[in-house]
Design a protein around this motif. Structure first.
Motif, PDB file in Angstrom:
ATOM      1  N   LYS A   1       2.922  -4.811  13.126  1.00 47.56           N
ATOM      2  CA  LYS A   1       3.161  -3.795  12.105  1.00 47.56           C
ATOM      3  C   LYS A   1       4.544  -3.919  11.475  1.00 47.56           C
ATOM      4  CE  LYS A   1       0.039  -0.413  14.225  1.00 47.56           C
ATOM      5  NZ  LYS A   1      -0.057   0.937  14.840  1.00 47.56           N
ATOM      6  N   LEU A   2       5.410  -4.714  12.085  1.00 49.06           N
ATOM      7  CA  LEU A   2       6.766  -4.883  11.579  1.00 49.06           C
ATOM      8  C   LEU A   2       6.900  -6.261  10.938  1.00 49.06           C
ATOM      9  CD1 LEU A   2       8.915  -3.344  14.461  1.00 49.06           C
ATOM     10  CD2 LEU A   2       8.264  -2.283  12.281  1.00 49.06           C
TER      11      LEU A   2
ATOM     12  N   GLY B   1      10.436   2.420   6.188  1.00 51.78           N
ATOM     13  CA  GLY B   1      10.638   2.718   7.595  1.00 51.78           C
ATOM     14  C   GLY B   1      10.861   1.493   8.457  1.00 51.78           C
ATOM     15  N   THR B   2      10.724   0.287   7.869  1.00 47.28           N
ATOM     16  CA  THR B   2      10.976  -0.948   8.611  1.00 47.28           C
ATOM     17  C   THR B   2      12.476  -1.073   8.885  1.00 47.28           C
ATOM     18  OG1 THR B   2       9.114  -2.035   7.516  1.00 47.28           O
ATOM     19  CG2 THR B   2      10.745  -3.468   8.563  1.00 47.28           C
TER      20      THR B   2
ATOM     21  N   LEU C   1      14.629  -4.906   0.531  1.00 46.81           N
ATOM     22  CA  LEU C   1      15.443  -5.259   1.688  1.00 46.81           C
ATOM     23  C   LEU C   1      16.744  -5.892   1.198  1.00 46.81           C
ATOM     24  CD1 LEU C   1      15.561  -5.275   4.758  1.00 46.81           C
ATOM     25  CD2 LEU C   1      14.481  -7.532   4.733  1.00 46.81           C
ATOM     26  N   TYR C   2      16.647  -7.005   0.510  1.00 48.02           N
ATOM     27  CA  TYR C   2      17.791  -7.614  -0.150  1.00 48.02           C
ATOM     28  C   TYR C   2      17.303  -8.717  -1.077  1.00 48.02           C
ATOM     29  CZ  TYR C   2      17.240 -10.731   3.943  1.00 48.02           C
ATOM     30  OH  TYR C   2      16.729 -11.536   4.935  1.00 48.02           O
ATOM     31  N   CYS C   3      18.173  -9.111  -1.995  1.00 45.87           N
ATOM     32  CA  CYS C   3      17.919 -10.242  -2.881  1.00 45.87           C
ATOM     33  C   CYS C   3      18.760 -11.404  -2.382  1.00 45.87           C
ATOM     34  CB  CYS C   3      18.308  -9.865  -4.308  1.00 45.87           C
ATOM     35  SG  CYS C   3      18.349 -11.249  -5.459  1.00 45.87           S
TER      36      CYS C   3
ATOM     37  N   LYS D   1       0.813  -1.225   0.000  1.00 46.72           N
ATOM     38  CA  LYS D   1       0.000   0.000   0.000  1.00 46.72           C
ATOM     39  C   LYS D   1       0.840   1.267   0.000  1.00 46.72           C
ATOM     40  CE  LYS D   1      -3.952  -2.203   2.217  1.00 46.72           C
ATOM     41  NZ  LYS D   1      -4.879  -2.216   3.377  1.00 46.72           N
ATOM     42  N   ASP D   2       1.487   1.545   1.113  1.00 48.07           N
ATOM     43  CA  ASP D   2       2.294   2.748   1.199  1.00 48.07           C
ATOM     44  C   ASP D   2       3.641   2.500   0.531  1.00 48.07           C
ATOM     45  OD1 ASP D   2       0.285   4.055   2.699  1.00 48.07           O
ATOM     46  OD2 ASP D   2       0.963   3.003   4.495  1.00 48.07           O
TER      47      ASP D   2
END
Length: 233
Positions: A121-122, A205-206, A95-97, A89-90
């Motif tokens: 939420k994380l 933001g994670t 993160l990484y492959c 959504k947002d």
């Protein structure tokens, strides 16, 4: 492609599967590139303690961390990323492959959650791409327990046992699975060398270390320090 059902399917079950997403020629090219990296008999990268406790025998490779953007055709694919846009959504971030290789005769991966579900939420989003067929002959089927992204912590118990309600999948070449990081999943024993790849993404933001601590049925394990944080009984 009709995207209207994707969000509902993913957030209801914790995963969504797309067959024939990438063309076979590209998958063959990438499969060869991955095998060339691993060679004939690659060494395990995890400690003996981790392998024995976790029931996990997978050798990871992070090509982009080595400055090798070999897989940009997937990473930058507009449909691949449009589905990610819908699910998260947002704004989101790569993160990484990670390429994952399992030797013939290895146990695969035990039940796990990629990150702790304590804070709902994380989480991370697995975007699994299969460059060859997973069949009964190859073994290495992916097993997913639907809806468990909403079920909290994976219960303690036997790392690799069958669970009532699990779903066994044999993805074909070119299949993509979008899988919530809190959803319980595992990989069955491998009969022939097995490859899968994971283009992990996270909501913007994670924390970058969201997948550093993995939840197994018998422990919490921290990869960055090769440390068992907690034994689970």
């Amino acid at each position: 492609m009709d995207y209207s059902w994707i969000v509902e399917e993913f957030w209801e079950n914790g995963f969504v599967v797309f067959e024939n997403f990438f063309n076979p020629k590209l998958m063959d090219e990438y499969n060869t590139k991955i095998l060339d990296h691993y060679g004939i008999s690659p060494d395990w990268e995890h400690t003996d303690e981790f392998i024995s406790k976790s029931g996990v025998e997978v050798i990871p490779w992070f090509p982009y961390r080595e400055g090798k953007p070999y897989f940009d055709t997937i990473d930058k694919d507009k449909h691949f990323n449009a589905i990610t846009d819908l699910i998260l959504k947002d704004e989101w971030e790569n993160l990484y492959c990670m390429m994952m290789f399992s030797k013939a005769g290895s146990v695969g991966q035990a039940w796990h959650q990629d990150c702790s579900p304590v804070d709902k939420k994380l989480y991370n989003l697995n975007r699994l791409v299969y460059t060859h067929d997973i069949t009964e002959e190859t073994g290495g089927e992916i097993v997913i327990f639907p809806k468990t992204h909403k079920a909290g912590m994976l219960p303690s118990g036997t790392p690799n046992e069958d669970l009532e309600g699990q779903l066994v999948l044999r993805p074909k070449k070119g299949t993509v699975i979008f899988l919530h990081g809190h959803c319980w999943h595992r990989v069955m024993p491998v009969k022939k060398d097995r490859i899968s790849s994971n283009f992990r993404a996270v909501p913007k933001g994670t924390p970058e270390d969201i997948t550093d601590v993995c939840v197994y049925r018998n422990m919490l394990y921290k990869f960055s320090t090769s440390e068992v944080l907690k034994e689970r009984i």
